[in-house]
Design an enzyme around this catalytic site. Structure first.
Site, PDB file in Angstrom:
ATOM      1  N   ASP A   1      -8.911   3.554  -3.041  1.00  9.95           N
ATOM      2  CA  ASP A   1     -10.003   3.828  -2.106  1.00  9.95           C
ATOM      3  C   ASP A   1     -11.227   4.395  -2.829  1.00  9.95           C
ATOM      4  O   ASP A   1     -11.247   5.558  -3.243  1.00  9.95           O
ATOM      5  CB  ASP A   1      -9.537   4.820  -1.041  1.00  9.95           C
ATOM      6  CG  ASP A   1      -8.398   4.271  -0.203  1.00  9.95           C
ATOM      7  OD1 ASP A   1      -8.138   3.056  -0.303  1.00  9.95           O
ATOM      8  OD2 ASP A   1      -7.771   5.042   0.540  1.00  9.95           O
TER       9      ASP A   1
ATOM     10  N   GLU B   1       2.752   6.850  -2.700  1.00  8.04           N
ATOM     11  CA  GLU B   1       2.460   7.995  -3.590  1.00  8.04           C
ATOM     12  C   GLU B   1       2.944   9.320  -3.005  1.00  8.04           C
ATOM     13  O   GLU B   1       3.341  10.216  -3.742  1.00  8.04           O
ATOM     14  CB  GLU B   1       0.948   8.102  -3.838  1.00  8.04           C
ATOM     15  CG  GLU B   1       0.307   6.858  -4.414  1.00  8.04           C
ATOM     16  CD  GLU B   1      -0.266   5.964  -3.324  1.00  8.04           C
ATOM     17  OE1 GLU B   1      -0.843   4.917  -3.661  1.00  8.04           O
ATOM     18  OE2 GLU B   1      -0.127   6.320  -2.124  1.00  8.04           O
TER      19      GLU B   1
ATOM     20  N   ASP C   1       0.843  -1.194   0.000  1.00  8.99           N
ATOM     21  CA  ASP C   1       0.000   0.000   0.000  1.00  8.99           C
ATOM     22  C   ASP C   1       0.882   1.250   0.000  1.00  8.99           C
ATOM     23  O   ASP C   1       2.072   1.210   0.326  1.00  8.99           O
ATOM     24  CB  ASP C   1      -0.898  -0.017   1.234  1.00  8.99           C
ATOM     25  CG  ASP C   1      -2.177   0.789   1.053  1.00  8.99           C
ATOM     26  OD1 ASP C   1      -2.307   1.483   0.022  1.00  8.99           O
ATOM     27  OD2 ASP C   1      -3.043   0.726   1.930  1.00  8.99           O
TER      28      ASP C   1
END
Length: 779
Positions: free
Chosen positions: A505, A440, A437
């Site tokens: 998400d 970014e 995860d």
């Protein structure tokens, strides 16, 4: 970024200069390209050559069907890394290169694509076209190549100090009438990018904005070409949004390089693109089964986990992989790789018991590349130099996500080795897969990487490549080349080599499901074979009808995972354990079983997707039907492999409208045949949707009642022939992905030439519907 105020004026604060003519053309010494010398004003006499800037445009032929175009202002400017890992499988030998000269032009050809440069009449024009003359692809015309200063300068003397000036290079390729543009990573807005301003800069922005987790500098045109922008730096595009008839690409710096790739089909473009940045990795057959997550902020311990899996088993819903999300570690400690001892006193034992119970075969855990300062591991990593630093020597920290969070500096080989060691400690405990995860939010100002030669701006997007490569290769080292599976969120060019990716998400709404589909379609057009989504939506509490519609869509993605934020995604928590035939549990069981039955087809198609560098699912309709203009605008349906068309449903009522391209299409569920091209409307309950089989398809299925993901794909299977013609073929693979045999339709068009590869007794049945079905059974 817009550099002009309409057609006539420069934008406020910008000074622009353009390549106005091709003054001279030099052939490269190796014969592989041309170098164009382009002044920023027309040269009519000798004095015109003084006190002006020039641009150099190099056009080279790297391999058949592709040309590279490099534009440079000041050639003495440094070009620091990181740079994309191009040609990871080795650079191919140059193909057929031909350079022709005439009085008014120079043409360079690289296999099927050519560039013709105008050299007469003080004009600037470079036209890219099919070598055989059949089609013009795009062009660089008047005032389409240049650079800009910001803020605008008024005197050349100001350029003696560039520290407070921004310098941009830009190109503008022409857009033809009716041309559409697609790709550029996992973008959640309109599928056709014409009219959009797009910034390629990885961001954690969810699925309902113009930001993207996965920015890939590749776009594909409906005119049969693609353009790959060869920089990991921030790229800004105006896709028909500054000049309606052009795609503008701009970067901060002194040079801009891109490749133009000729198809002519989008599949051909992606196959050639995979030569540049690499083919997708293969994934094991078990990964196609259902993944179940603890969800994000929910509470769970061994008893809760077991209750989930026992509940799924009791409802006939096999779970292949169980995923532990963030809170397998202590709060504030992410990501120190240490199990929370209060919740998981014996993690290795728990995982062993979980697998021994037969409730699940594989286990995955969540990680990220950050480290909160509350963990004792933070001080260790900081002392060792494993964390990114500011320019003054401080550890780079902020309180976004984790308090006092640091970032692993993967440019430090020792840091990367330590991180890999942490991963292996998880593998030792029985972990089989990793969810990578984040990655970014990588700062690009006031940072100093361990490898000081690297540019901080370019590292922002490229970090996703380093991060996922390190984890993927650790998995390969432990489990084998084709057994490594990630669940990755951040990506950039090349990370298709490290499958798989999921869509980030999303909210628990039908609109978010549509956003996710657009994201998956766009990413697939950048060469990603495997993609998943949070079934039911990540944020919020899905209504039962949304959950069930999302289940149908999610089980027809290449990979399928149930995952939420602050609520569980096991079906009985969604609808108060409705045990009816249309309740969440029965619906999930049916779609999971359908995917299991489809595995002989899915896994065979997966090998082909990897070989060609194309998506398995979601596969945009234009990849299969590029000559159908409608296919370039379809963003609510997709192909799963080359034979199955899927149209998800976004209405509680079950009403859906979808498009069938030319040909005969057979409903997988009802056997009804429809003839395209055309739009159709249907209404479905929750256990079906428009799932249509393309004509001339051989569909190999597991036997009725099959619920396993991994089994012998040649034993106890069914072979369905859908309006086949003589010679139609399909390849059968085993559960390891190895080709076994080719099934081929006989001269009559309604039977197979040789059934000996299939294990069991041959039973032939022709049902009442317009299809022929052949059953294999060991009974």
């Amino acid at each position: 970024m817009k550099f002009r105020d309409g057609m006539w004026l420069p934008a406020e604060g910008k000074r622009l200069e353009y390549a106005e003519e091709v003054y001279s053309v030099t052939e490269k010494e190796d014969g592989q390209g041309l170098s164009l010398f382009c002044p920023t004003r027309k040269i009519h006499n000798r004095s015109d050559s003084l006190n002006l800037s020039t641009l150099t445009i190099d056009i080279e032929a790297p391999f058949d069907g592709a040309l590279s175009v490099s534009t440079t202002h000041w050639q003495g400017a440094l070009n620091p890394g990181p740079h994309f890992e191009l040609f990871p499988a080795g650079k191919p030998e140059p193909g057929k290169i031909n350079i022709q000269k005439s009085d008014k032009s120079r043409t360079i050809s690289s296999g099927s694509i050519s560039a013709t440069v105008k050299t007469a009449d003080h004009d600037f024009a470079i036209k890219f076209h099919a070598t055989d003359g059949s089609k013009e692809l795009t062009s660089l015309l008047n005032r389409s190549v240049g650079f800009a200063y910001s803020p605008a300068t008024s005197s050349p003397m100001q350029l003696a100090d560039m520290r407070n000036l921004e310098h941009y290079i830009f190109t503008q390729t022409t857009l033809s009438v009716g041309e559409s543009v697609h790709g550029l990573g996992e973008r959640f807005g309109a599928f056709n990018k014409v009219g959009q301003a797009i910034t390629l800069w990885n961001a954690d922005g969810g699925t309902s904005s113009d930001q993207a987790y996965k920015n890939v500098p590749l776009w594909i045109s409906s005119r049969g070409y693609g353009i790959f922008i060869d920089t990991s730096d921030k790229v800004e595009l105006e896709v028909g949004s500054e000049r309606c008839s052009r795609v503008q690409t701009s970067v901060l710096g002194q040079r801009l390089k891109w490749y133009i790739i000729h198809g002519p089909s989008p599949k051909d473009i992606l196959q050639k693109y995979s030569i540049l940045t690499g083919k997708p990795g293969s994934v094991p057959s078990w990964s196609f089964g259902l993944w179940l997550s603890t969800s994000f902020t929910t509470n769970y311990d061994e008893a809760t986990v077991n209750s989930f899996l026992e509940g799924m088993k009791g409802r006939d819903i096999p779970v292949e992989v169980f995923h532990f999300d963030c809170f397998w570690m202590k709060a504030f400690h992410w990501c120190d790789f240490v199990f929370d001892s209060e919740m998981f006193p014996d993690p290795a034992g728990q995982i062993a018991r979980l697998k021994a119970s037969g409730l699940v075969k594989k286990v995955c855990v969540w990680v990220n590349p950050y480290l909160g300062q509350a963990s004792p591991v933070f001080a260790f990593a900081a002392a060792k130099g494993y964390l990114l630093r500011r320019k003054n020597g401080d550890i780079f920290q902020w309180d976004l996500w984790q308090t006092g969070m640091g970032i692993i500096d993967f440019t430090n080989p020792a840091a990367a080795a330590w991180y890999v060691g942490c991963l292996h400690s998880l593998f030792d405990k029985g972990i089989d897969s990793i969810k990578t995860d984040f990655g970014e939010r990588i700062p690009s100002a006031d940072v100093q990487w361990y490898d000081s030669s690297l540019d901080a701006g370019k590292m922002h997007n490229y970090y996703a490549f380093l991060y996922n490569k390190i984890v993927y290769e650790a998995l390969q080292d432990r489990f084998g080349k084709n057994e490594a599976v990630l669940f990755a969120r951040a990506a950039t060019a090349g990370t298709q080599r490290f499958p798989l990716q999921w869509g980030g998400d999303c909210e628990s709404t039908p609109e978010a499901m549509a956003e996710s589909i657009r994201g998956g379609l766009s990413l697939g057009l950048c060469g990603y074979s495997f993609w998943s989504v949070d079934i039911g939506g990540f944020e919020g509490y899905p209504a039962p009808w949304i959950y069930k519609r999302w289940v149908a869509f999610g089980l027809l993605c290449s990979h399928s995972r149930l995952h939420g934020s602050n609520s569980f995604r096991v079906p009985w928590t969604v609808d108060d354990d409705d045990a009816s035939e249309q309740g969440c549990s029965k619906i999930l069981a049916r779609w999971t079983a359908l995917k299991a039955r489809l595995m002989p087809y899915i896994f065979s198609q997966a090998q082909e997707a990897v070989r060609l560098g194309i998506p398995l699912s979601l596969r945009a309709m234009c990849l299969e039907f590029p000559d159908d203009p409608t296919s370039w605008y379809l963003d609510r349906q997709f192909m799963f492999g080359d034979s199955l068309l899927v149209a998800p449903i976004f209405q509680e009522s079950g009403e859906v409208e979808f498009y069938l391209p030319k040909g005969r299409w057979t409903s997988f569920f009802s056997g009804e045949t429809k003839k395209g091209p055309g739009w159709f409307k249907e209404t479905h309950k929750f256990d079906t949707l428009p799932l249509y089989v393309r004509e001339n398809s051989i569909l190999v299925l597991g036997k009725s009642g099959e619920t396993r993901t991994v089994y012998d794909y040649s034993r106890d299977v069914e072979v369905h022939l859908f309006h086949t013609t003589p010679g139609t073929k399909t390849t059968l693979v085993n559960s390891a992905g190895d080709d076994t045999e080719v099934l081929q339709v006989d001269d009559g068009g309604d039977s197979l030439i040789d059934q000996s590869v299939l294990q069991g007794n041959w039973i032939e049945a022709i049902d009442q519907l317009p299809r022929v079905v052949k059953f294999y059974s060991t009974d």
